[in-house]
Design an enzyme around this catalytic site. Sequence first.
Site, mmCIF file in Angstrom:
data_model
loop_
_atom_site.group_PDB
_atom_site.id
_atom_site.type_symbol
_atom_site.label_atom_id
_atom_site.label_comp_id
_atom_site.label_asym_id
_atom_site.label_seq_id
_atom_site.Cartn_x
_atom_site.Cartn_y
_atom_site.Cartn_z
ATOM 1 C CG HIS A 1 -2.120 -0.879 1.076
ATOM 2 N ND1 HIS A 1 -2.018 -2.231 0.942
ATOM 3 C CD2 HIS A 1 -3.453 -0.595 1.047
ATOM 4 C CE1 HIS A 1 -3.237 -2.759 0.831
ATOM 5 N NE2 HIS A 1 -4.120 -1.786 0.896
ATOM 6 C CG HIS B 1 1.792 -3.723 6.522
ATOM 7 N ND1 HIS B 1 2.715 -4.575 5.979
ATOM 8 C CD2 HIS B 1 0.837 -3.549 5.567
ATOM 9 C CE1 HIS B 1 2.351 -4.907 4.752
ATOM 10 N NE2 HIS B 1 1.214 -4.306 4.478
ATOM 11 C CG ASP C 1 5.783 -4.376 7.693
ATOM 12 O OD1 ASP C 1 6.932 -4.798 7.907
ATOM 13 O OD2 ASP C 1 4.756 -4.981 8.023
#
Length: 303
Positions: free
Chosen positions: A198, A239, A243
């Site tokens: 993302h 996450h 990350d």
Amino acid sequence: MIIISSIQRHTLSSDSAMLVYFDREAPKLWRKMCAEATVEVSLLAENWKIILAGLIFQYIHGLAAHGVHYIHRPGPLLQDSGYLLLPELGQDKSYISETVFSFMFGSFVLWTLHPFLFQRKRIYTVLIWCRVFIYLVVSQILQIVTFYSTQLPGPNYHCREGSKFARLPHPENALDVLFFNFPSGLIYGCGDLIFSSHMIFTLIFVRTYHKYGTKRYIKQFAWLLAVIQSFLIIASRKHYTVDIVVGWYTVNLIAFFVDKKLPELPDRSSALSLLPLSTREKDGKNKDEHHRLLNGISGANAN
């Protein structure tokens, strides 16, 4: 009655004027879209390999993300600074981060298509997407190498011990892998953590608009949304904080070095209008712009 009749005449006059305006402007818009499509098709003919390779690699990236789910093993959540600082949104509010991401994704796609409708423009749609795909492919290659190097226990709710999606049974045939166990495999993924996909898309879209967009307030708003998106992903426990942090500096460094290797895109703000007044002028302008662009692209390929 006189007043009412006057109002009716004024309304009819306004409606007639509006219809005349649309009748006059609609052919101009259509001619402009056709002229723009002619230029973009020429660019696509020169750069179709980059676009096709970028699209194919999105599928390869999906296969890699699905494949790492087979070797994912749930476990206790790792100690995370972001989890200590940000309250957990809960499983019922996990859609918030996806909504923000979808808004940013859709807005960027629409912006790349705006040259087909608006007269003032700085970009060529095909060239922008060529650049975006190069950013994406380089970022995703590094991401695949990273999340296959070490598999972390997924923090997302469906990746935790006790969830039926936390572990995937060995595939019965190649189709289970190639089609991602559709549809559950597209929705419930685990193991593809460092770094966040993302954030790859979000940062590439924001950086691209920051460089080639024209509205300063939209640039500032886009960066603010990227920061908000980062916090929402952590708060949704999709996450770990690492990350997101690795995504921020990795994607920006990749874009920095890729920009040094790629030639700069042509700026259309001073180019001739693509809305011709006559067929002869249209052919002359399109040929001139087409010739100039192809020369620039040829030089880029030579580099």
